[in-house]
Write an enzyme that holds these catalytic residues in place. Structure first.
Site, PDB file in Angstrom:
ATOM      1  CG  HIS A 363      -2.141  -0.803   1.067  1.00  0.00           C
ATOM      2  ND1 HIS A 363      -3.296  -0.319   0.511  1.00  0.00           N
ATOM      3  CD2 HIS A 363      -2.372  -2.091   1.365  1.00  0.00           C
ATOM      4  CE1 HIS A 363      -4.201  -1.282   0.498  1.00  0.00           C
ATOM      5  NE2 HIS A 363      -3.667  -2.373   1.004  1.00  0.00           N
ATOM      6  CE  LYS A 554      -6.881  13.973  -0.419  1.00  0.00           C
ATOM      7  NZ  LYS A 554      -6.732  12.739  -1.184  1.00  0.00           N
ATOM      8  NE  ARG A 555      -5.190  10.447   9.707  1.00  0.00           N
ATOM      9  CZ  ARG A 555      -4.954   9.533  10.636  1.00  0.00           C
ATOM     10  NH1 ARG A 555      -5.740   8.464  10.732  1.00  0.00           N
ATOM     11  NH2 ARG A 555      -3.967   9.665  11.485  1.00  0.00           N
ATOM     12  CE  LYS A 560      -3.349  10.970   2.640  1.00  0.00           C
ATOM     13  NZ  LYS A 560      -4.159  10.284   1.609  1.00  0.00           N
ATOM     14  CB  THR A 662     -10.381   5.068  -2.155  1.00  0.00           C
ATOM     15  OG1 THR A 662     -10.078   5.414  -0.791  1.00  0.00           O
ATOM     16  CG2 THR A 662      -9.682   3.789  -2.535  1.00  0.00           C
ATOM     17  CE  LYS A 666     -14.015   6.854  -0.102  1.00  0.00           C
ATOM     18  NZ  LYS A 666     -13.378   7.199   1.192  1.00  0.00           N
TER      19      LYS A 666
END
Ligand SMILES: *Cc1c(COP(=O)(O)O)cnc(C)c1O
Length: 827
Positions: A363, A554-555, A560, A662, A666
């Site tokens: 992952h 998101k986290r 990110k 993911t 969405k």
């Protein structure tokens, strides 16, 4: 005893009503008039559980009778989200339930708000596991999940004085009516102790693992219902309990209290979920958790197998085990131990069984997330497993040498033991060597797994490596989360899309139809108005549903790049307030996400966003144009509120860092346009929806590799060259958003301008601004925008987790659907 067949377990409104009232009386001990929202929620959950359990037994018998090959998914996290609504929608009882509740003076939505999210996961990895369970059951496939029944899930986040505060999430405080405790299937788990060398009756080596301490794993089953209520699989979560054995030595010394204390340690093991998925913890308790999961699962799986089959050597014909990342990689050693020590299978045959049964999903490429356990710790906790890992390694390196490899540096790289510094077991290597399949989670990521992470293994076993691009379940993420849009879709193309998401393609021609676009825009606006109400209620911030809803949920993690987004917000704000710039459309910037409690930078990014929100929302010059909202406590139920209302989806990680994502799927499935880099599954999303319906920016992975590899990234060059960058960074460093603490954000200035800033924020900033420029202009033209948004929905069918699961089933697991008698397999 004869089988129960209670006539009340029907699915029409009268039967449901009868059962709910029955549970209020006899499970909760209340009169109907006394039942409040929470009681009704519990009684409804119990009512559904009765029906789910019937179907679960039926499903089990069906698999048994057909001697179905089964798949077991081992994951240290499951981010399920609320179950009540999902079960109602998957059983198609929303009409009946809403009607009943209305007749009693409640609404389904208010009842659902009373359920706590079971948040037994951090983010993407745990949510993927939950989507997979939904798809397996919907496709009638024999696939169940195994995990840990944490007493405390992921912490609850609140914002106090503009900073994240963590509180424990005792998620079962109000009970968990859906789960079934299975004390009769408890497993005794050995830990610690030492190995004694003995000889077996056959004269062979027979090691004995002795003096171990034991604890008990008690399974709790959560039924997982597929869409249409045809198949109910389960998620089996193990809770650690102490045994009623005592450590007799301590006991004999008369220290009763100390002996009890030792029992308390056992129960610590499933006490709490570690609050990050992107770093390796290196803590003894975490190693014990991983082993606990593996031991309980393997024991349960082989016990079930041996009930139906006499020959353990047939295990791979009937069983597939998928390792969700390296956390359950000890399964390689534990299955070997069980076969060799307990069942006396010769080593080579045992190894063949193990590698044909296990498969591994990687992952992440982030070095700080790669798990390694010190040999010293492993020797203490799992002495026999360490021995087995050494023996696996010895034999493996022998075959590598035998294949002609003489380069000792290469052999050191391939070893299961890292000897740079103290000796450590490389869990990813253990998983690769012990599995027949290794997959990444998007096309780009799977290529990088071969090229960056395991080049030597990929050269040795090219056929072992493959890709399975992640997916999301359309049941939760469209059908249930967005009833407005799913109603519009079903009206236009029927309901088959719910189990066959490629059907959404039929919407593509409608994207050209102005009246459809208008209805589509109406649905989006209604979702935004609803979210605006939620923000007003929970944060006091008033936003206009006519603004662009621009979201990053998101986290919080540096890779990110929430900071890049925050820099854009600052840029936008300064442009409006200092340059007199008038944007083409107002914007609401929405941020949501938790930071790991010990992650300073991530927590300060939250702090910055909250400060921006305060300053900007209060500034009369800007507040008609820009609003900033930090929505606290991001979790599945909040995602379900945010995503239907998004216009813009921020997927802006540095190329080569996000394995798949993911969240990106969405948002796009719900009609948001993505502003994104060529990273993870963004690349495949862009190919699917069309480059013209995606706002691309940023460096590519090879460009990032080159800059970082050469060490030639010079952020000061961007600072000098671009006044926009200068202005934003200077505002940060001057304390413009934190006048009372002018230096708090100065570290960001320093870090963003440091030569070894790994995520290259400044290199991508100017192209990011360009992309947002295009977004502003195109949003101002609803015909253009809504066409693009509708085409995103129409072309996202390939990102259903049903597609992902079919690929795993076909290429890795070798499992098939077993629909109930008379039901046709899903398309
Ligand atoms: C989908 C989801 C994630 C994963 O989001 P990414 O953008 O892929 O990181 C994390 N948390 C929750 C609650 C989710 O629903």
């Amino acid at each position: 005893m004869p089988v129960a067949s209670c006539p009340v377990h029907g699915l029409d409104a009268d039967d449901l009503s009868c059962s709910i009232r029955e549970h209020v009386a006899h499970s909760l001990g209340k009169r109907g008039q006394e039942a409040g929202c929470r009681d009704v929620a519990t009684a409804m959950a119990l009512t559904l559980r009765d029906r789910l359990v019937d179907r679960m037994l039926e499903t089990r018998d069906r698999y048994r009778e057909s001697r179905a090959k089964r798949m077991y998914y081992l994951s240290i996290e499951y981010l399920l989200g609320r179950c009540l609504g999902n079960n109602i929608y998957n059983m198609n009882l929303q009409g009946e339930m809403a009607g009943l509740l209305q007749s009693w003076g409640f609404s389904l939505e208010e009842i659902r708000e009373h359920e706590r999210d079971p948040a037994l996961g951090n983010g993407g990895l745990g949510r993927l596991a939950a989507c997979f369970l939904d798809s397996l059951a919907t496709l009638d496939m024999p696939g169940c999940g195994y995990g840990i029944h944490y007493e405390y899930g992921l912490f609850k986040q609140s914002i106090e004085n503009d900073r994240q505060v963590e509180r424990p999430d005792y998620w079962m405080a109000e009970g968990m009516p859906l789960q079934l405790e299975r004390r009769d299937q408890a497993v005794i788990v050995p830990l610690y102790g030492r190995v004694e060398d003995h000889q077996g009756p056959d004269g062979g080596y027979l090691p004995l693992w002795v003096d171990w301490q034991d604890l008990v794993g008690v399974p709790y089953d959560i039924p997982i219902v597929g869409y249409g209520d045809r198949t109910v699989n389960y998620l089996r979560l193990f809770a650690a309990k102490s045994t009623d054995n005592f450590n007799m030595q301590i006991f004999d010394q008369g220290d009763y209290i100390k002996a009890i204390h030792q029992k308390v340690y056992s129960e610590l093991i499933s006490k709490v979920l570690y609050p990050s998925e992107s770093i390796s913890f290196g803590k003894e308790l975490r190693l014990v958790q991983e082993f606990f999961l593996v031991f309980c699962s393997i024991r349960d799986i082989t016990r079930r197998f041996l009930k139906q089959n006499r020959n353990i050597e047939e295990l791979p014909e009937f069983t597939a085990i998928q390792l969700n990342d390296t956390h359950p990689a000890l399964a390689v050693a534990e299955l070997m131990r069980l076969l060799v020590d307990e069942r006396r299978v010769p080593w080579d045959r045992a190894w063949n069984i193990v590698t044909r049964t296990l498969a591994f999903t990687n992952h992440t490429l982030m070095p700080e997330a790669l798990e390694m356990w010190s040999v010293e710790l492993m020797e203490k906790v799992l002495p026999r497993h360490l021995q087995i890992i050494y023996e696996v390694n010895r034999r493996f390196l022998d075959t590598v040498r035998a294949s002609g490899v003489t380069d000792e540096a290469k052999i050191r790289r391939m070893s299961l033991i890292d000897e740079n510094g103290g000796k450590q077991v490389r869990m990813a290597h253990l998983a690769v060597v012990g599995s027949h399949s290794v997959n990444g989670v998007s096309k780009l990521h799977s290529e990088l797994v071969k090229k960056v992470l395991f080049p030597d293994y990929a050269a040795l076993w090219p056929g072992k490596f493959n890709n399975k691009t992640n997916g999301i379940t359309p049941r939760r993420w469209l059908y249930k989360a967005n009833p407005g849009l799913s109603g519009l879709i079903s009206e236009a193309i029927g309901e088959d899309w719910i189990t066959d998401l490629d059907q959404l393609q039929k919407l593509a021609p409608l994207a050209e139809d102005p009246s459809f676009r208008e209805r589509f825009a109406g649905v989006k606006r209604a979702a935004k108005a609803k979210l605006a109400d939620y923000f007003a209620k929970t944060t006091g911030i008033v936003v206009s549903p006519d603004a662009v809803f621009d979201m990053q949920a998101k986290r919080i993690h540096e890779y990110k790049r929430q900071l890049l987004n925050a820099m854009h917000v600052i840029h936008d704000y300064l442009r409006v307030t200092e340059d007199g710039y008038v944007p083409p459309a107002p914007r609401v910037y929405v941020f949501a996400g938790k930071a790991a409690p010990g992650y300073f930078e991530a927590k300060e990014i939250i702090h910055l966003i909250c400060r921006l929100s305060k300053v900007i929302n209060a500034d009369k010059r800007a507040s008609d144009w820009i609003k900033v909202v930090f929505a606290a406590d991001y979790r599945v139920s909040l995602a379900e509120k945010l995503i239907p209302a998004a216009d813009v989806s921020e997927q802006i990680s540095t190329a080569g860092t996000e394995a798949s994502g993911t969240g990106n799927m969405k948002f796009s499935l719900n009609g948001a346009l993505t502003v994104g880099t060529l990273d993870g599954a963004n690349i495949e999303i862009r190919e699917a929806v069309g480059a013209e319906n995606f706002y691309l920016f940023g460096l590519t992975t090879p460009e990032v590799e080159r800059l970082l590899g050469e060490g030639s990234y010079d952020p000061w060059e961007y600072y000098r060259k671009h006044p926009e960058i200068r202005r934003v960074l200077d505002a940060l460093s001057a304390g413009r958003f934190s006048p009372d603490e002018p230096a708090v954000f100065h570290w960001m200035f320093e870090k963003l301008l440091s030569r070894n800033e790994r995520y290259l924020h400044l290199a991508d900033f100017m192209t990011y601004l360009d992309a947002h420029e295009r977004i502003g202009m195109e949003y101002a033209n609803p015909d253009v925008w809504m066409r693009k948004a509708a085409l995103n929905v129409a072309r996202m069918g390939g990102f259903s987790s049903d597609r992902t699961i079919r690929e795993y089933a076909r290429d890795i697991w070798g499992i098939k659907p077993f629909p109930p008698k008379g039901a046709a397999p899903r398309a």
